[in-house]
Design an enzyme around this catalytic site. Structure first.
Site, PDB file in Angstrom:
ATOM      1  N   GLU A 228      36.165  10.257 -36.303  1.00  0.00           N
ATOM      2  CA  GLU A 228      34.806  10.292 -35.725  1.00  0.00           C
ATOM      3  C   GLU A 228      34.393   8.890 -35.328  1.00  0.00           C
ATOM      4  OE1 GLU A 228      32.287  11.743 -38.798  1.00  0.00           O
ATOM      5  OE2 GLU A 228      33.181  13.737 -38.757  1.00  0.00           O
TER       6      GLU A 228
ATOM      7  N   LYS B 268      32.103   5.718 -35.459  1.00  0.00           N
ATOM      8  CA  LYS B 268      31.252   5.154 -36.518  1.00  0.00           C
ATOM      9  C   LYS B 268      30.002   4.607 -35.842  1.00  0.00           C
ATOM     10  CE  LYS B 268      31.372   2.346 -40.659  1.00  0.00           C
ATOM     11  NZ  LYS B 268      30.069   1.692 -40.529  1.00  0.00           N
TER      12      LYS B 268
ATOM     13  N   ASP C  28      26.579   2.899 -35.109  1.00  0.00           N
ATOM     14  CA  ASP C  28      26.006   1.697 -35.698  1.00  0.00           C
ATOM     15  C   ASP C  28      24.492   1.855 -35.813  1.00  0.00           C
ATOM     16  OD1 ASP C  28      25.848  -0.759 -36.785  1.00  0.00           O
ATOM     17  OD2 ASP C  28      26.168  -1.871 -34.933  1.00  0.00           O
TER      18      ASP C  28
ATOM     19  N   ARG D  79      18.884   5.965 -46.901  1.00  0.00           N
ATOM     20  CA  ARG D  79      19.908   5.706 -47.898  1.00  0.00           C
ATOM     21  C   ARG D  79      19.373   4.866 -49.060  1.00  0.00           C
ATOM     22  NH1 ARG D  79      24.041   1.430 -47.997  1.00  0.00           N
ATOM     23  NH2 ARG D  79      25.927   2.233 -48.966  1.00  0.00           N
TER      24      ARG D  79
ATOM     25  N   TYR E 112      26.960  14.127 -39.453  1.00  0.00           N
ATOM     26  CA  TYR E 112      28.406  14.133 -39.666  1.00  0.00           C
ATOM     27  C   TYR E 112      28.844  14.557 -41.053  1.00  0.00           C
ATOM     28  CZ  TYR E 112      26.949   9.403 -41.069  1.00  0.00           C
ATOM     29  OH  TYR E 112      26.303   8.340 -41.619  1.00  0.00           O
TER      30      TYR E 112
ATOM     31  N   LYS F 296      37.138  -0.771 -38.416  1.00  0.00           N
ATOM     32  CA  LYS F 296      36.088  -1.446 -37.636  1.00  0.00           C
ATOM     33  C   LYS F 296      36.672  -2.248 -36.478  1.00  0.00           C
ATOM     34  CE  LYS F 296      32.443  -1.834 -41.004  1.00  0.00           C
ATOM     35  NZ  LYS F 296      31.485  -2.815 -41.517  1.00  0.00           N
TER      36      LYS F 296
ATOM     37  N   CYS G  32      11.633 -34.850 -20.229  1.00  0.00           N
ATOM     38  CA  CYS G  32      11.503 -33.496 -19.687  1.00  0.00           C
ATOM     39  C   CYS G  32      12.198 -33.407 -18.322  1.00  0.00           C
ATOM     40  CB  CYS G  32      10.028 -33.138 -19.545  1.00  0.00           C
ATOM     41  SG  CYS G  32       9.768 -31.528 -18.777  1.00  0.00           S
TER      42      CYS G  32
ATOM     43  N   CYS H  95       9.221 -32.867 -15.583  1.00  0.00           N
ATOM     44  CA  CYS H  95       8.163 -33.830 -15.267  1.00  0.00           C
ATOM     45  C   CYS H  95       8.488 -35.248 -15.741  1.00  0.00           C
ATOM     46  CB  CYS H  95       6.835 -33.361 -15.848  1.00  0.00           C
ATOM     47  SG  CYS H  95       6.780 -33.428 -17.639  1.00  0.00           S
TER      48      CYS H  95
ATOM     49  N   CYS I   4       8.145 -30.719 -24.589  1.00  0.00           N
ATOM     50  CA  CYS I   4       7.566 -31.629 -23.613  1.00  0.00           C
ATOM     51  C   CYS I   4       6.065 -31.640 -23.883  1.00  0.00           C
ATOM     52  CB  CYS I   4       7.831 -31.134 -22.187  1.00  0.00           C
ATOM     53  SG  CYS I   4       6.773 -31.976 -20.993  1.00  0.00           S
TER      54      CYS I   4
ATOM     55  N   CYS J 262       2.866 -30.409 -16.599  1.00  0.00           N
ATOM     56  CA  CYS J 262       4.279 -30.029 -16.455  1.00  0.00           C
ATOM     57  C   CYS J 262       4.320 -28.621 -15.860  1.00  0.00           C
ATOM     58  CB  CYS J 262       4.952 -30.086 -17.828  1.00  0.00           C
ATOM     59  SG  CYS J 262       6.677 -29.636 -17.774  1.00  0.00           S
TER      60      CYS J 262
HETATM   61  S1  IVH Z   1      30.813   9.417 -43.351  1.00  0.00           S
HETATM   62  C1  IVH Z   1      30.858   8.456 -48.147  1.00  0.00           C
HETATM   63  N1  IVH Z   1      30.806   9.299 -40.776  1.00  0.00           N
HETATM   64  O1  IVH Z   1      28.937   4.272 -42.086  1.00  0.00           O
HETATM   65  C2  IVH Z   1      30.223   8.030 -46.877  1.00  0.00           C
HETATM   66  N2  IVH Z   1      29.666   7.601 -41.951  1.00  0.00           N
HETATM   67  O2  IVH Z   1      30.122   2.613 -44.436  1.00  0.00           O
HETATM   68  C3  IVH Z   1      30.393   9.080 -45.856  1.00  0.00           C
HETATM   69  N3  IVH Z   1      28.561   5.970 -40.499  1.00  0.00           N
HETATM   70  O3  IVH Z   1      26.773   4.853 -44.752  1.00  0.00           O
HETATM   71  C4  IVH Z   1      29.915   8.602 -44.572  1.00  0.00           C
HETATM   72  N4  IVH Z   1      29.159   6.866 -38.595  1.00  0.00           N
HETATM   73  O4  IVH Z   1      25.841   5.120 -42.392  1.00  0.00           O
HETATM   74  C5  IVH Z   1      30.408   8.717 -41.902  1.00  0.00           C
HETATM   75  N5  IVH Z   1      30.890   9.363 -38.455  1.00  0.00           N
HETATM   76  C6  IVH Z   1      30.465   8.780 -39.580  1.00  0.00           C
HETATM   77  C7  IVH Z   1      29.681   7.623 -39.578  1.00  0.00           C
HETATM   78  C8  IVH Z   1      29.306   7.051 -40.787  1.00  0.00           C
HETATM   79  C9  IVH Z   1      28.485   5.888 -39.171  1.00  0.00           C
HETATM   80  C10 IVH Z   1      27.952   5.004 -41.434  1.00  0.00           C
HETATM   81  C11 IVH Z   1      27.130   5.654 -42.511  1.00  0.00           C
HETATM   82  C12 IVH Z   1      27.726   5.199 -43.804  1.00  0.00           C
HETATM   83  C13 IVH Z   1      28.524   4.010 -43.394  1.00  0.00           C
HETATM   84  C14 IVH Z   1      29.698   3.909 -44.306  1.00  0.00           C
END
Ligand code: IVH
Length: 672
Positions: free
Chosen positions: A113, A115, A117, A136, A224, A311, A405, A408, A423, A429
């Site tokens: 999946e 990840k 941000d 969280r 997810y 990552k 500056c 000027c 300045c 200016c």
């Molecule tokens: S699964 C046990 N799936 O990444 C944790 N996390 O470092 C299960 N995150 O706290 C999380 N995309 O905020 C999961 N497709 C994804 C994700 C995801 C982003 C974040 C999430 C989690 C952190 C884990």
């Protein structure tokens, strides 16, 4: 050796705790995830090597985080853990080998999946209705932010299909980059601090007290993880299908992979393809698909053994620094800007990058002709993050910072403790004069329709304006003489200027562009000093009594109004009919128990928000002050009051009240 290691471990722990605080509490990380993870890895390695220095409070033992006290908190039924992560394919292969070893076979699948941000969220549904949304927090307890989450348009609060009676799903709340850019642009125009990236903006949005404000910041969500012991669902892929059928938003890019080759293909594809997404992802999460397998693999103290995050490294480009220019802002602040050999980075060609200030140039020892690294790092303007010394040709001269500056010629000044050069020639200016007028006419200030930044430039070139008061002397005939100015637009402009005399006092104050006086401070000033005369006569001490006004802002306000030219300008603005007093009604007084007493609020409170406590001080006759002095009558201390403040209050023998004591004092019972 071992005392050396101890020192190193302690240093790493302190540094990591500090970064955890910046990341989780302030939502303003100052280092990249990569750097953080590398430091954490080093700490874990040292702790393993020297178990005699182990400590349950070490950042290596914690998921990290802190709880925001203004929201009701909720204990997660299952802790919200983090994921083990890696930046290398080799470590990913090791992860796969561990799985084979533990399961005793290689008959398993992964689900890959994106990840996202953003920030993780837990949603609780009952009878198909969204009951609660919890952040969280520290992994164990989070904040209940249901109303804020309900502003997310793509989130179904009412489900369809064969959903379970009661269940929890988890996912990620995030903001699309175009929405982020737009909001940040508005902040920039308003002179407010910019958010470094969409994650920080999303995170601080979810923590806003006012859901109507949250709704103005378009958030999105992907879910997810389903937490439901339903015997009929046997795999993660099935759970995602089910969630989707109930109306929950899941990612369309999830892929089931039969082996590591397929996983690597997914990684390779998304390392490139992510640049075309409208939102940020920082990697890929690789999860075991089958629930039975997951159960066999189990968890470590911090994360599941059945998943790992891969990552992506944040992208930097290397290019040649051609020269360094300097920009002068409306406040006179000088910003050095690098001119670069154009280089392609994450979808755009970068030609210029910020070098921040003289210290930064010295720190990097960057010289014209050097090869430098440019990163986007989330900011609107890319920045230079390093110099490739191996490519430096021997004879590049060190950079010498300008002393005058560039606009000027006035010698620059640098105030003690400040990184920026200024300045001082405010009056003459050009970019400062023009910039101040542009700020004044801006939508968030006087909102003069029919007038844009270019019109201000034109008016300046034609010697028609030198300060904001000159705008109100402009005649239709003067404006009509300007280049490309038709009768209609000239009339619009003059009408717009006249209409701006109805703009409220707080916005006039903001429009003046007093250094450090942004929208919020302007509102606070207008609330305390009801007329411009009162504000102009305010002493340094009186200004400090205003909530949120510290020494730096107070000094700047005094300085501004002490100038004869500014006082004259204020008189002209008043004569032109601008709003120079606050017409808003005072808050109703409920008692005079605190009659004239000066109260300082510090820390976080559990029953009321800080603003509510401050309101209570005022409606009971007291005054809120920003900092503790011998004139302070009470300090109301919530949790986590700063140690310096506490010490000062004790030294000055000022009574310190708890939240409950304060509420009892003003005869206000507990709210819950
Ligand atoms: S699964 C046990 N799936 O990444 C944790 N996390 O470092 C299960 N995150 O706290 C999380 N995309 O905020 C999961 N497709 C994804 C994700 C995801 C982003 C974040 C999430 C989690 C952190 C884990």
């Amino acid at each position: 050796m071992s005392s050396n290691a101890k020192e190193k471990i302690e240093k790493l722990r302190a540094t990591l705790s500090e970064h955890n605080y910046k990341y989780y509490v302030l939502a303003q990380p100052s280092i990249s995830d990569f750097e953080f993870d590398k430091m954490l890895e080093e700490l874990v390695a040292l702790e393993q090597q020297y178990p005699e220095f182990s400590d349950p409070d070490s950042p290596s033992q914690k998921v990290g985080g802190a709880i925001n006290k203004n929201f009701e908190s909720f204990t997660h039924q299952y802790a919200m853990l983090s994921l083990g992560n890696t930046y290398s394919e080799e470590e990913l292969r090791d992860f796969d080998q561990r799985i084979i070893k533990q399961l005793g076979h290689s008959d398993y699948e992964y689900v890959c999946e994106l990840k996202f941000d953003g920030l993780s969220i837990s949603l609780h549904y009952e009878k198909g209705q969204l009951l609660r949304a919890v952040t969280r927090g520290d992994g164990v307890k989070g904040d209940v932010v249901t109303d804020n989450v309900k502003t997310i348009k793509s989130l179904k609060t009412s489900l369809k299909g064969d959903y379970p009676e009661s269940f929890e799903v988890r996912g990620e709340v995030f903001m699309h980059r175009p929405a982020f850019d737009k909001l940040n642009m508005e902040r920039e125009e308003a002179g407010e601090v910019l958010y470094a990236n969409p994650r920080n903006l999303a995170s601080s949005s979810l923590k806003l007290q006012d859901s109507a404000e949250v709704a103005k910041r378009p958030l999105d969500i992907y879910l997810y993880q389903l937490l439901e012991k339903n015997e009929t669902i046997k795999t993660h892929a099935e759970s995602l299908d089910k969630m989707k059928s109930w109306g929950l938003k899941t990612s369309e890019y999830t892929k089931t992979c039969a082996n590591m080759d397929a996983v690597f293909e997914f990684l390779k594809h998304w390392d490139e393809a992510r640049k075309k997404l409208s939102y940020d992802i920082d990697g890929v999460v690789i999860k075991i698909n089958n629930y039975q397998h997951r159960e066999e693999l189990g968890f470590t103290a911090k994360s599941p053994r059945w998943a790992i995050a891969y990552k992506f490294k944040s992208e930097a480009a290397c290019t040649r620094l051609l020269s360094i220019d300097y920009q002068v802002g409306r406040t006179g602040a000088i910003t050095p800007v690098a001119n670069l050999e154009p280089v392609y980075l994450l979808g755009t060609t970068v030609k210029r990058a910020s070098l921040h200030n003289a210290n930064e140039i010295a720190r990097l020892d960057v010289r014209a002709g050097d090869y430098v690294y440019v990163e986007k790092g989330g900011e609107i303007i890319p920045k230079i993050t390093g110099v490739e010394l191996s490519k430096r040709t021997g004879d590049l001269p060190m950079h010498t910072y300008i002393t005058a500056c560039p606009e000027c010629g006035t010698p620059l000044e640098r105030k003690e403790g400040e990184a920026q050069h200024y300045c001082p020639n405010e009056e003459h200016c050009r970019p400062q004069v023009v910039g101040r007028i542009q700020h004044f006419i801006h939508r968030k200030a006087m909102d003069i329709s029919g007038m844009g930044d270019e019109t201000v430039e034109l008016l300046y070139e034609n010697n028609l304006v030198r300060n904001v008061a000159d705008l109100y002397d402009l005649k239709f005939e003067d404006v009509l003489k300007l280049d490309r100015m038709a009768e209609k637009s000239a009339q619009n402009l003059v009408d717009g200027i006249l209409a701006s005399t109805k703009i409220i006092y707080a916005r006039v104050l903001f429009g003046l562009g007093i250094r450090y006086v942004g929208e919020t401070v302007a509102k606070k000033l207008a609330a305390k000093f009801k007329t411009i005369e009162a504000l102009m006569a305010a002493t340094y001490e009186e200004l400090l009594l205003v909530d949120e006004i510290g020494e730096r802002i107070a000094r700047s306000i005094i300085e501004f109004f002490s100038r004869e030219s500014h006082r004259e300008m204020m008189a002209r603005l008043k004569a032109a009919g601008l709003q120079m007093e606050n017409m808003e009604k005072e808050k109703e007084r409920t008692s005079d128990i605190l009659g004239g007493k000066s109260v300082v609020i510090s820390g976080v409170f559990s029953r009321y928000s800080r603003d509510e406590i401050k309101d209570l001080v005022e409606t009971n006759g007291g005054k809120n002050a920003g900092s503790i002095s011998s004139k302070t009558d009470y300090v109301v201390a919530g949790e986590n009051m700063g140690p310096a403040k506490l010490e000062k209050a004790m030294q000055l023998k000022i009574p310190i009240l708890s939240e409950d004591e304060f509420l009892a004092m003003i005869g206000q019972g507990a709210r819950i």
